[in-house]
Design a protein around this motif. Structure first.
Motif, PDB file in Angstrom:
ATOM      1  N   ILE A  80      -2.971  -0.160  -6.787  1.00 38.39           N
ATOM      2  CA  ILE A  80      -4.101  -0.176  -5.871  1.00 38.39           C
ATOM      3  C   ILE A  80      -5.155  -1.139  -6.406  1.00 38.39           C
ATOM      4  O   ILE A  80      -5.442  -1.164  -7.603  1.00 38.39           O
ATOM      5  CB  ILE A  80      -4.687   1.240  -5.712  1.00 38.39           C
ATOM      6  CG1 ILE A  80      -3.622   2.194  -5.144  1.00 38.39           C
ATOM      7  CG2 ILE A  80      -5.925   1.234  -4.828  1.00 38.39           C
ATOM      8  CD1 ILE A  80      -4.051   3.646  -5.132  1.00 38.39           C
ATOM      9  N   ARG A 132      -1.649   4.329  -0.718  1.00 43.78           N
ATOM     10  CA  ARG A 132      -3.041   4.106  -1.085  1.00 43.78           C
ATOM     11  C   ARG A 132      -3.947   5.140  -0.447  1.00 43.78           C
ATOM     12  O   ARG A 132      -4.752   5.794  -1.129  1.00 43.78           O
ATOM     13  CB  ARG A 132      -3.466   2.705  -0.657  1.00 43.78           C
ATOM     14  CG  ARG A 132      -4.967   2.440  -0.745  1.00 43.78           C
ATOM     15  CD  ARG A 132      -5.349   1.215   0.089  1.00 43.78           C
ATOM     16  NE  ARG A 132      -6.783   0.957   0.099  1.00 43.78           N
ATOM     17  CZ  ARG A 132      -7.638   1.504   0.957  1.00 43.78           C
ATOM     18  NH1 ARG A 132      -7.193   2.369   1.876  1.00 43.78           N
ATOM     19  NH2 ARG A 132      -8.927   1.210   0.910  1.00 43.78           N
ATOM     20  N   ASP A 133      -3.860   5.295   0.878  1.00 47.65           N
ATOM     21  CA  ASP A 133      -4.781   6.186   1.586  1.00 47.65           C
ATOM     22  C   ASP A 133      -4.575   7.639   1.177  1.00 47.65           C
ATOM     23  O   ASP A 133      -5.552   8.386   1.015  1.00 47.65           O
ATOM     24  CB  ASP A 133      -4.610   6.031   3.092  1.00 47.65           C
ATOM     25  CG  ASP A 133      -5.144   4.696   3.603  1.00 47.65           C
ATOM     26  OD1 ASP A 133      -5.867   4.013   2.855  1.00 47.65           O
ATOM     27  OD2 ASP A 133      -4.826   4.335   4.755  1.00 47.65           O
ATOM     28  N   CYS A 192      -6.702   5.348 -13.093  1.00 41.83           N
ATOM     29  CA  CYS A 192      -7.547   4.600 -12.167  1.00 41.83           C
ATOM     30  C   CYS A 192      -8.582   3.721 -12.860  1.00 41.83           C
ATOM     31  O   CYS A 192      -9.571   3.313 -12.229  1.00 41.83           O
ATOM     32  CB  CYS A 192      -8.266   5.569 -11.224  1.00 41.83           C
ATOM     33  SG  CYS A 192      -7.161   6.570 -10.216  1.00 41.83           S
ATOM     34  N   LEU A 235     -12.611   1.958  -6.183  1.00 41.63           N
ATOM     35  CA  LEU A 235     -11.173   2.220  -6.116  1.00 41.63           C
ATOM     36  C   LEU A 235     -10.689   2.075  -4.678  1.00 41.63           C
ATOM     37  O   LEU A 235     -11.261   2.672  -3.759  1.00 41.63           O
ATOM     38  CB  LEU A 235     -10.866   3.637  -6.616  1.00 41.63           C
ATOM     39  CG  LEU A 235     -11.425   4.009  -7.987  1.00 41.63           C
ATOM     40  CD1 LEU A 235     -11.033   5.440  -8.343  1.00 41.63           C
ATOM     41  CD2 LEU A 235     -10.967   3.032  -9.057  1.00 41.63           C
ATOM     42  N   GLY A 236      -9.639   1.285  -4.485  1.00 39.83           N
ATOM     43  CA  GLY A 236      -9.082   1.120  -3.153  1.00 39.83           C
ATOM     44  C   GLY A 236      -9.762   0.030  -2.356  1.00 39.83           C
ATOM     45  O   GLY A 236      -9.964   0.166  -1.149  1.00 39.83           O
ATOM     46  N   GLU A 281       0.807  -1.221   0.000  1.00 42.03           N
ATOM     47  CA  GLU A 281       0.000   0.000   0.000  1.00 42.03           C
ATOM     48  C   GLU A 281       0.840   1.272   0.000  1.00 42.03           C
ATOM     49  O   GLU A 281       0.294   2.370   0.146  1.00 42.03           O
ATOM     50  CB  GLU A 281      -0.947  -0.003   1.213  1.00 42.03           C
ATOM     51  CG  GLU A 281      -1.978  -1.120   1.156  1.00 42.03           C
ATOM     52  CD  GLU A 281      -3.035  -0.996   2.225  1.00 42.03           C
ATOM     53  OE1 GLU A 281      -2.938  -0.074   3.061  1.00 42.03           O
ATOM     54  OE2 GLU A 281      -3.977  -1.815   2.221  1.00 42.03           O
ATOM     55  N   GLY A 298     -12.504   3.027   0.424  1.00 38.87           N
ATOM     56  CA  GLY A 298     -12.401   3.196  -1.022  1.00 38.87           C
ATOM     57  C   GLY A 298     -13.334   4.253  -1.568  1.00 38.87           C
ATOM     58  O   GLY A 298     -14.128   4.869  -0.843  1.00 38.87           O
ATOM     59  N   GLU A 343     -10.202  -3.593  -0.419  1.00 44.25           N
ATOM     60  CA  GLU A 343      -9.368  -4.541   0.307  1.00 44.25           C
ATOM     61  C   GLU A 343      -8.983  -5.649  -0.666  1.00 44.25           C
ATOM     62  O   GLU A 343      -9.856  -6.257  -1.285  1.00 44.25           O
ATOM     63  CB  GLU A 343     -10.147  -5.114   1.487  1.00 44.25           C
ATOM     64  CG  GLU A 343      -9.405  -6.171   2.271  1.00 44.25           C
ATOM     65  CD  GLU A 343     -10.271  -6.812   3.336  1.00 44.25           C
ATOM     66  OE1 GLU A 343      -9.825  -7.809   3.935  1.00 44.25           O
ATOM     67  OE2 GLU A 343     -11.402  -6.329   3.559  1.00 44.25           O
ATOM     68  N   LEU A 390      -6.041   8.210  -2.372  1.00 47.76           N
ATOM     69  CA  LEU A 390      -7.505   8.218  -2.329  1.00 47.76           C
ATOM     70  C   LEU A 390      -8.030   9.477  -1.649  1.00 47.76           C
ATOM     71  O   LEU A 390      -9.039  10.045  -2.072  1.00 47.76           O
ATOM     72  CB  LEU A 390      -8.018   6.971  -1.623  1.00 47.76           C
ATOM     73  CG  LEU A 390      -7.730   5.626  -2.301  1.00 47.76           C
ATOM     74  CD1 LEU A 390      -8.270   4.480  -1.456  1.00 47.76           C
ATOM     75  CD2 LEU A 390      -8.295   5.568  -3.707  1.00 47.76           C
ATOM     76  N   VAL A 437      -4.702   1.903 -10.712  1.00 46.58           N
ATOM     77  CA  VAL A 437      -5.698   1.094 -10.016  1.00 46.58           C
ATOM     78  C   VAL A 437      -6.138  -0.015 -10.964  1.00 46.58           C
ATOM     79  O   VAL A 437      -6.482   0.242 -12.116  1.00 46.58           O
ATOM     80  CB  VAL A 437      -6.913   1.924  -9.567  1.00 46.58           C
ATOM     81  CG1 VAL A 437      -7.862   1.058  -8.747  1.00 46.58           C
ATOM     82  CG2 VAL A 437      -6.469   3.141  -8.749  1.00 46.58           C
ATOM     83  N   GLY A 492      -8.811  -2.636  -7.190  1.00 50.94           N
ATOM     84  CA  GLY A 492     -10.117  -2.075  -7.488  1.00 50.94           C
ATOM     85  C   GLY A 492     -10.922  -3.023  -8.346  1.00 50.94           C
ATOM     86  O   GLY A 492     -10.541  -4.179  -8.571  1.00 50.94           O
TER      87      GLY A 492
END
Length: 541
Positions: free
Chosen positions: A255, A404-405, A202, A270-271, A188, A301, A273, A408, A231, A257
């Motif tokens: 990432i 990642r975070d 993305c 998007l994003g 991540e 996400g 788990e 986003l 993504v 998705g």
């Protein structure tokens, strides 16, 4: 849409998308096969002790359920399930849809919407697949082959007036199950530059749905395009998540998705788990969409309606924008439906930000928007195969780091702009009363205090700069042949609730275009860059 005859190497994006539509036969949850489908099952002669083959046949009439589930009894000792299928394609009158049928599989845990039984989907992109404990055809999930009632899922995307005859052949192979599959999910975090602008696409597809590029080819294409992140958004499956790990690196964040393709529009999750899939088997009228929005938001996400004006069946967006975190207004090479998407998005900006107070008609958005009243724009390539260009367009996001975070968060906040390629550079600021704000930010000033809007751009030879507010375009200026320049324009917060910028290429005839053109061609040249707004607020509100 046919390929541009003036650019024969330019992919026919909409034709390729139409080819991929059967990968997204996403509709209301169907019923199990019944006598109405005239389904039958038979064993194939000449089976050996290590395998057993069954043939399932049936007829689906026009108006068949969106999904038809063919039960398959799996006994103990099966190490692999292999499936192939065909269906008839009778001639139909011009303008009448012909037969088109997708396929997937659910295991003994069942076919419940959003349940745990999903084991794979290839839509109409493959005519056969196999899965076992340690391996599976792309689009399908390796894992235990437990005994019980499995279901082959048919998605009759279109049914001809004559109906659709299907034939599904299932081979159960017996033996030791073999080793477990080991997923390799991407990290991540990549090596970032701290708070900086990062470039990323993305919306991308691989052979794990209806793309023709291998994941390693997509990763290589992203690096070649100068991207910092991508993504993975294969249609209706999480199967590719587990292979991206070795392809990420310090220079490329990957990432997880999914593109969820319902019969009432496509949307990007998007994003996610890694390893989690989002169900697609519903229509707008089923009122199931909010449930899956919540699923994505719980993981942190983003929910992004994709190509909302795409003209093909089941692509137009019908779920509304209240729970979305952003909207994809630019999808691949610039076309009429992108113009429509930008126009709709701009109208939503004006409604949400009217009066300059940032609390317009959409002030209380869905649970993923965290108080932001307006909907950010995104642009992505939706690249499936060559010669579609990875990263054209892409998003340039101001993020705290290359994680990642953080990425986003930047997209969610609208701290981003859209670029045709990494050649295009852009900076937009608004300054007034000793304060300054950038893209996606707010500038609060006295109502009539001068606000200087400054745009610096490069990489668009002979381009046209448009500065747009809630009143429409209020300034237009041409860039020199070298493609670099700075434009400064003055307004006030009393006159403009927001300001955003577009940078356009010249039209095919070399002219910049006019907003009131009524000709058959697009009124402006193709988009080179598009920003999210700077919001202008007045101190007395």
């Amino acid at each position: 849409m046919p390929a541009d005859p003036a650019h024969p190497t330019n992919p026919a994006r909409r034709d390729l998308l139409r080819t991929g539509l059967t990968t997204g036969a996403a509709t209301a949850l169907g019923l199990a096969a019944t006598a109405a489908t005239a389904g039958t099952a038979s064993a194939t002669p000449g089976q050996g002790p290590d395998s057993r083959t069954l043939t399932l046949t049936g007829h689906l009439p026009t108006g068949a359920p969106d999904f038809v589930y063919l039960p398959l009894e799996v006994p103990d000792g099966v190490r692999e399930i292999a499936v192939s299928y065909t269906y008839d394609k009778p001639p139909v009158p011009a303008g009448t849809p012909g037969n088109s049928c997708d396929i997937g599989i659910f295991d003994e845990r069942g076919t419940d919407l959003g349940g745990d039984g999903f084991r794979g989907w290839s839509g109409g992109f493959r005519s056969e697949f196999a899965l076992s404990r340690g391996a599976a055809t792309p689009g399908y999930l390796p894992g235990p082959i437990n005994p019980g009632t499995w279901h082959i899922a048919l998605g009759p995307y279109q049914v001809a007036p004559q109906g659709l005859d299907y034939r599904v052949q299932v081979t159960l192979r017996f033996g030791e199950p073999g080793p477990d599959f080991s997923p390799h999910y991407p990290p991540e975090r990549a090596r970032g530059r701290g708070r900086a602008w990062y470039r990323g696409d993305c919306h991308l597809h691989t052979v794990y749905s209806d793309g023709r590029r291998l994941p390693e080819e997509v990763a290589a294409g992203a690096r070649e395009a100068g991207l910092d992140f991508i993504v993975s958004t294969d249609h209706n499956t999480s199967s590719s998540h587990a292979v991206w790990g070795p392809l990420a690196g310090p220079d490329l964040l990957i990432i997880a998705g999914e593109e969820i393709t319902t019969r009432n529009g496509h949307w990007l999750a998007l994003g996610l788990e890694p390893g989690r899939f989002v169900d697609w088997r519903y229509r707008s009228r089923d009122e199931e969409y909010p449930r899956f929005v919540r699923q994505v938001h719980r993981s942190g996400g983003l929910v992004v309606p994709a190509h909302p004006y795409c003209p093909y069946v089941a692509c137009q967006w019908k779920f509304g924008y209240e729970q979305a975190d952003a909207v994809e207004v630019w999808n691949g090479p610039w076309t009429y439906d992108d113009e429509s998407a930008v126009d709709t998005w701009d109208a939503q900006l004006a409604a949400a930000l009217r009066g300059g107070n940032g609390n317009g008609a959409n002030g209380n958005r869905g649970d993923g928007n965290r108080g932001r009243s307006w909907l950010p724009a995104m642009g992505n390539s939706d690249a499936h195969s060559a010669p579609q260009v990875i990263g054209s367009p892409h998003n340039v996001v101001l993020a705290e780091d290359l994680t990642r975070d953080a990425v986003l968060d930047g997209l969610r906040a609208g701290r981003s702009w859209l670029a045709e390629s990494a050649v295009v550079e852009l900076d937009l600021t608004a300054t007034g009363n000793g304060r300054q704000a950038g893209i996606g930010e707010e500038l609060t000033v006295p109502a009539n205090a001068p606000v200087d809007v400054r745009l610096t751009v490069s990489g668009v030879p002979g381009g046209t700069v448009r500065l747009i507010t809630d009143e429409g375009q209020l300034h237009q200026e041409s860039l020199p042949a070298a493609g670099s320049g700075t434009v400064v324009w003055r307004t006030t917060a009393s006159l403009a609730a927001y300001v955003r910028a577009e940078v356009r290429h010249p039209k095919a005839d070399g002219t910049p275009g006019q907003g009131n053109s009524m000709g058959a061609d697009l009124p402006w040249g193709p988009m080179a860059a598009l920003t999210n707004p700077i919001v202008l607020r007045t101190e007395d509100r």
